[in-house]
Write a protein that holds these residues in place. Structure first.
Motif, PDB file in Angstrom:
ATOM      1  N   UNK A 189       2.209  25.227   0.915  1.00 15.18           N
ATOM      2  CA  UNK A 189       3.546  25.838   0.861  1.00 15.18           C
ATOM      3  C   UNK A 189       3.671  26.938   1.915  1.00 15.18           C
ATOM      4  N   UNK A 190       2.618  27.707   2.094  1.00 12.62           N
ATOM      5  CA  UNK A 190       2.641  28.814   3.062  1.00 12.62           C
ATOM      6  C   UNK A 190       2.785  28.308   4.493  1.00 12.62           C
ATOM      7  N   UNK A 191       2.095  27.256   4.819  1.00  7.73           N
ATOM      8  CA  UNK A 191       2.020  26.802   6.209  1.00  7.73           C
ATOM      9  C   UNK A 191       2.996  25.686   6.559  1.00  7.73           C
ATOM     10  N   UNK A 192       3.740  25.193   5.584  1.00  3.74           N
ATOM     11  CA  UNK A 192       4.680  24.116   5.835  1.00  3.74           C
ATOM     12  C   UNK A 192       6.098  24.617   6.054  1.00  3.74           C
ATOM     13  N   UNK A 193       7.019  23.676   6.100  1.00  5.81           N
ATOM     14  CA  UNK A 193       8.432  23.996   6.314  1.00  5.81           C
ATOM     15  C   UNK A 193       9.256  23.417   5.182  1.00  5.81           C
ATOM     16  N   UNK A 194      10.120  24.251   4.619  1.00  3.50           N
ATOM     17  CA  UNK A 194      11.012  23.834   3.523  1.00  3.50           C
ATOM     18  C   UNK A 194      10.220  23.256   2.348  1.00  3.50           C
ATOM     19  N   UNK A 195       9.256  24.059   1.903  1.00  2.00           N
ATOM     20  CA  UNK A 195       8.278  23.643   0.905  1.00  2.00           C
ATOM     21  C   UNK A 195       8.582  24.224  -0.474  1.00  2.00           C
ATOM     22  N   UNK A 196       8.072  23.547  -1.500  1.00  4.12           N
ATOM     23  CA  UNK A 196       8.095  24.059  -2.865  1.00  4.12           C
ATOM     24  C   UNK A 196       6.852  23.519  -3.580  1.00  4.12           C
ATOM     25  N   UNK A 197       6.277  24.315  -4.462  1.00  2.00           N
ATOM     26  CA  UNK A 197       5.096  23.906  -5.205  1.00  2.00           C
ATOM     27  C   UNK A 197       4.964  24.734  -6.469  1.00  2.00           C
ATOM     28  N   UNK A 198       3.867  24.572  -7.160  1.00  3.61           N
ATOM     29  CA  UNK A 198       3.623  25.348  -8.378  1.00  3.61           C
ATOM     30  C   UNK A 198       2.169  25.787  -8.385  1.00  3.61           C
ATOM     31  N   UNK A 199       1.924  26.996  -8.869  1.00  5.25           N
ATOM     32  CA  UNK A 199       0.564  27.539  -8.857  1.00  5.25           C
ATOM     33  C   UNK A 199       0.463  28.687  -9.840  1.00  5.25           C
ATOM     34  N   UNK A 200      -0.752  28.990 -10.240  1.00 10.70           N
ATOM     35  CA  UNK A 200      -0.964  30.179 -11.057  1.00 10.70           C
ATOM     36  C   UNK A 200      -0.328  31.373 -10.350  1.00 10.70           C
ATOM     37  N   UNK A 201       0.400  32.182 -11.112  1.00 14.54           N
ATOM     38  CA  UNK A 201       1.185  33.259 -10.515  1.00 14.54           C
ATOM     39  C   UNK A 201       0.337  34.272  -9.757  1.00 14.54           C
ATOM     40  N   UNK A 202      -0.932  34.389 -10.116  1.00 21.08           N
ATOM     41  CA  UNK A 202      -1.801  35.342  -9.426  1.00 21.08           C
ATOM     42  C   UNK A 202      -1.968  35.016  -7.955  1.00 21.08           C
ATOM     43  N   UNK A 203      -1.628  33.779  -7.576  1.00 14.44           N
ATOM     44  CA  UNK A 203      -1.825  33.343  -6.191  1.00 14.44           C
ATOM     45  C   UNK A 203      -0.514  33.236  -5.411  1.00 14.44           C
ATOM     46  N   UNK A 204       0.585  33.688  -6.003  1.00 16.55           N
ATOM     47  CA  UNK A 204       1.888  33.537  -5.344  1.00 16.55           C
ATOM     48  C   UNK A 204       1.990  34.361  -4.071  1.00 16.55           C
TER      49      UNK A 204
END
Length: 368
Positions: free
Chosen positions: A235-250
């Motif tokens: 998500x960080x390195x892409x374009x127009x991205x969305x994902x889900x992750x443990x909030x501690x890593x947002x």
């Protein structure tokens, strides 16, 4: 704290051969502060403790391992954050003293045997880590994003494919949404985070998310990534991205506000804990199995329903009593007030409630 990228199932023989010597668990447990100066005068605990499992627990396990080793200098804690599914498989095969898992053991798993446990005894699920799951995004020109369960389900199931889709526009009237493809990232490994996210979608948008919640992502398409770090990196390195992750890593990524009742709310540890506090235990389990059946249909905007309860899965009775003593001492620490506070400071998770802490203490205390 040491991390290994090697699958732990292959080290069954090594685990069996561990030379664990110990005194009573209450003599070897870290002190309330977890610091060397406040630790027991002479901890007789020694050896290596191996855990495998949820990457969501990664930061917390690093913190816990360091605190426990400080108070017990002859102990080495190794946690391999290779995913919830891998953790349960390793534990069942006898390749780990405990598993970290964002999913409790299934009925099918409980019906089987456990390689680390004494014959004819079972494993138990012990809540150790409560955390919101953040829906993270990186979309050109968009700083704030509101989504409801049905729209999220449409995005991750592949039914909604453009950022300027009418369903998204209707929820974000002030946003300048690009006419661009949605790049949705999901976990490629067997993940309890996936199961919890899917459970939220299935409970709140069953007509859109029609698949039964499971550790494996059920739909084709999108981009798969290994572990929490893989999703965050994509998500960080892409374009127009969305994902889900443990909030501690947002980190600094955009975070979706989800619709709860008539309002859109962001995550917080307290709002996630509120959902857990109002959810019952799974019925039909042993007295010390604390698997929680999360109710995610709340309309209370002080609650955040995309939450995971991550467990330490341990034996009721260990095949090797010394290994059982070491595991018990470690779990006593990580579920203590000091252990929970230390993890919360580093990972931003919600400490166990007073009521749940009492149940957890009883469950951990029953380990042999």
């Amino acid at each position: 704290m040491k991390f290994s990228s090697v699958a732990r199932v292959s080290v069954v023989a090594a685990i069996t051969a561990l030379a664990l010597t110990s005194c009573a668990a209450n003599e070897g447990s870290p002190s309330a502060s977890g610091s060397a100066s406040d630790s027991p005068a002479a901890s007789n605990l020694s050896g290596e403790l191996v855990g495998v499992g949820a990457s969501s627990q990664g930061t917390a396990q690093t913190t816990w391992g360091a605190g426990f080793q400080t108070a017990n200098e002859k102990v080495t804690v190794n946690y391999d954050p290779s995913g919830s599914g891998a953790g349960r498989k390793a534990f069942i095969a006898g390749g780990a003293a405990f598993a970290g898992s964002d999913s409790a053991l299934s009925d099918e798993e409980l019906a089987g045997s456990f390689g680390t446990c004494k014959a004819d005894t079972k494993a138990i699920d012990i809540p150790v880590y409560i955390s919101p799951i953040a829906v993270i995004f990186n979309v050109d020109g968009v700083k704030d994003l509101n989504l409801d369960a049905a729209t999220l389900a449409g995005i991750f199931s592949g039914k909604i494919t453009q950022w300027n889709d009418p369903a998204i526009v209707a929820l974000n009237k002030d946003a300048k949404l690009p006419d661009a493809k949605i790049n949705a990232v999901h976990r490629s490994d067997a993940s309890g985070t996936t199961k919890n996210f899917a459970d939220y979608l299935n409970q709140n948008a069953p007509d859109v998310w029609t698949e039964k919640p499971a550790d494996d992502f059920p739909y084709q398409g999108g981009e798969g990534a290994q572990g929490t770090s893989g999703v965050v990196d994509a998500v960080t390195n892409g374009t127009n991205m969305i994902g889900y992750a443990d909030a501690s890593r947002a980190g600094k990524l955009g975070v979706v506000k989800v619709k709860v009742g008539d309002k859109f709310v962001g995550y917080s540890a307290e709002a996630a804990a509120a959902v857990v506090a109002e959810s019952p235990l799974v019925e039909g389990r042993g007295a010390n199995d604390l698997a929680i059946k999360l109710d995610r249909k709340t309309t209370d905007a002080t609650h955040y329903p995309i939450v995971l309860v991550s467990y330490a899965i341990a034996c009721e009775t260990y095949k090797d009593p010394a290994q059982g003593t070491l595991t018990k001492a470690y779990l006593e620490y990580i579920t203590s007030e000091a252990g929970q506070k230390a993890a919360a400071e580093k990972a931003g998770n919600a400490p166990l409630s007073a009521d749940l802490s009492k149940k957890v203490a009883t469950a951990v205390g029953s380990i042999k």
